[in-house]
Design a protein around this motif. Structure first.
Motif, PDB file in Angstrom:
ATOM      1  N   SER A   1       0.881  -1.252  -0.089  1.00 34.06           N
ATOM      2  CA  SER A   1      -0.076  -0.044  -0.117  1.00 34.06           C
ATOM      3  C   SER A   1       0.775   1.254  -0.099  1.00 34.06           C
ATOM      4  O   SER A   1       0.468   2.206  -0.633  1.00 34.06           O
ATOM      5  N   LYS A   2       1.909   1.459   0.875  1.00 33.65           N
ATOM      6  CA  LYS A   2       2.910   2.482   0.804  1.00 33.65           C
ATOM      7  C   LYS A   2       3.586   2.614  -0.533  1.00 33.65           C
ATOM      8  O   LYS A   2       3.784   3.689  -1.109  1.00 33.65           O
TER       9      LYS A   2
ATOM     10  N   ASP B   1      -1.003  10.964  -1.324  1.00 37.50           N
ATOM     11  CA  ASP B   1      -0.743  11.379  -0.166  1.00 37.50           C
ATOM     12  C   ASP B   1      -1.423  10.320   0.963  1.00 37.50           C
ATOM     13  O   ASP B   1      -2.418  10.526   1.796  1.00 37.50           O
ATOM     14  N   ARG B   2      -0.836   9.105   1.097  1.00 33.87           N
ATOM     15  CA  ARG B   2      -1.081   8.140   1.873  1.00 33.87           C
ATOM     16  C   ARG B   2      -2.500   7.656   1.626  1.00 33.87           C
ATOM     17  O   ARG B   2      -3.091   7.037   2.591  1.00 33.87           O
ATOM     18  N   TYR B   3      -2.959   7.487   0.473  1.00 33.89           N
ATOM     19  CA  TYR B   3      -4.139   7.063   0.208  1.00 33.89           C
ATOM     20  C   TYR B   3      -4.480   5.522   0.543  1.00 33.89           C
ATOM     21  O   TYR B   3      -5.533   5.085   1.474  1.00 33.89           O
ATOM     22  N   PHE B   4      -3.531   4.849  -0.162  1.00 37.63           N
ATOM     23  CA  PHE B   4      -3.694   3.290  -0.112  1.00 37.63           C
ATOM     24  C   PHE B   4      -3.125   2.697   1.452  1.00 37.63           C
ATOM     25  O   PHE B   4      -3.932   1.876   2.041  1.00 37.63           O
ATOM     26  N   GLU B   5      -2.317   3.735   1.922  1.00 39.98           N
ATOM     27  CA  GLU B   5      -1.824   3.337   3.239  1.00 39.98           C
ATOM     28  C   GLU B   5      -3.009   3.387   4.395  1.00 39.98           C
ATOM     29  O   GLU B   5      -3.203   2.625   5.164  1.00 39.98           O
ATOM     30  N   GLU B   6      -3.625   4.525   4.110  1.00 41.31           N
ATOM     31  CA  GLU B   6      -4.773   4.800   5.159  1.00 41.31           C
ATOM     32  C   GLU B   6      -6.056   3.973   4.843  1.00 41.31           C
ATOM     33  O   GLU B   6      -6.908   3.751   5.714  1.00 41.31           O
TER      34      GLU B   6
END
Length: 266
Positions: free
Chosen positions: A57-58, A67-72
């Motif tokens: 994801s990162k 801006d961290r879409y997949f991470e979040e």
């Protein structure tokens, strides 16, 4: 499966991944190279058959300059498949491990389960989409076995786990045959603990080793609510316990004969 981004976080993840990839005019192989996984796996993410890891994801955020879409979004996907957070964190470590030592008293360990065996286990407590997502996580963990340099794995499994007819005789025959195939790989060692040996731990545990850094452990618990073990002394004690259990197990060749005998008996 048809992907509806409004139906769940998992489907939104799959939909957005395909959308951003196509906008960037990249192939699945292109994205896979950036995330250090196969293009085929990117395809599985896009059709909802696998759940991406946090590291992937990162990597997607970096690739698409997000801006961290997949991470979040990732923890929401994990919650949908009802993974306890401790186990979700364990999976991230498992993806990076260079070696695994697994003790399992009740069932075939997840990394070595056939898909039909895994489905039979998970269907006891899951239905519909929840079952399919749980199965996607379970089978997705096995992707580490396909790496160019897969981890070295030692599994100690009690004989009773191999005699339990999960899903019926046909499913269990397929599972035992799958174990025999896995034993042909140079990086996988499976040893059977015969009935009657003095090994009485009721829950399994796993030790993860890494090329750099200290190892960690994970202890199973009812309902999947296990916990990570990171204190060096506790990890060391688990390692000693593993070797003690291993001393009660059959050798690799004897274990192969025992599994083959179970298969022929069915």
């Amino acid at each position: 499966m048809d992907i509806d981004p409004s139906a769940s976080a998992a489907e939104q993840y799959a939909y957005r991944l395909r959308l951003y990839r196509e906008r960037a005019e990249l192939t699945q192989d292109d994205v896979g190279r950036e995330c250090i996984i196969s293009g085929k796996m990117i395809g599985h993410f896009e059709n909802g058959r696998r759940i991406p890891t946090l590291d992937v994801s990162k990597g997607l955020d970096r690739l698409f300059n997000l801006d961290r879409y997949f991470e979040e979004l990732h923890p929401h996907v994990v919650r949908e498949v009802t993974l306890p957070m401790g186990f979700a964190e364990y999976i991230e470590y498992e993806q990076q491990a260079a070696s695994l030592k697994v003790y399992e008293p009740q069932f075939v360990p997840g990394l070595l389960q056939s898909e039909t065996y895994a489905r039979a286990l998970l269907s006891a407590a899951n239905r519909g989409d929840r079952l399919e997502r749980g199965l996607a996580v379970r089978m997705g963990r096995q992707d580490i076995l396909q790496r160019d340099e897969p981890p070295f794995i030692v599994v100690l499994i009690k004989e009773a786990a191999l005699r339990e007819p999960v899903g019926g005789v046909d499913v269990m025959r397929e599972q035992l045959a799958h174990l025999l195939e896995m034993m042909e790989r140079p990086n996988i060692s499976i040893q059977v603990i015969p009935a009657g040996r003095p090994v009485y731990l009721s829950s399994g545990f796993t030790l993860l080793g890494f090329v750099e850094g200290l190892g960690i452990g994970y202890a199973d618990a009812a309902g999947g609510y296990g916990h990570l073990i990171q204190a060096p002394q506790q990890v060391h004690e688990l390692a000693i316990r593993f070797e003690q259990i291993r001393g009660e197990a059959l050798s690799w060749s004897e274990s192969e004969k025992r599994i083959r005998a179970f298969l022929e008996e069915m």
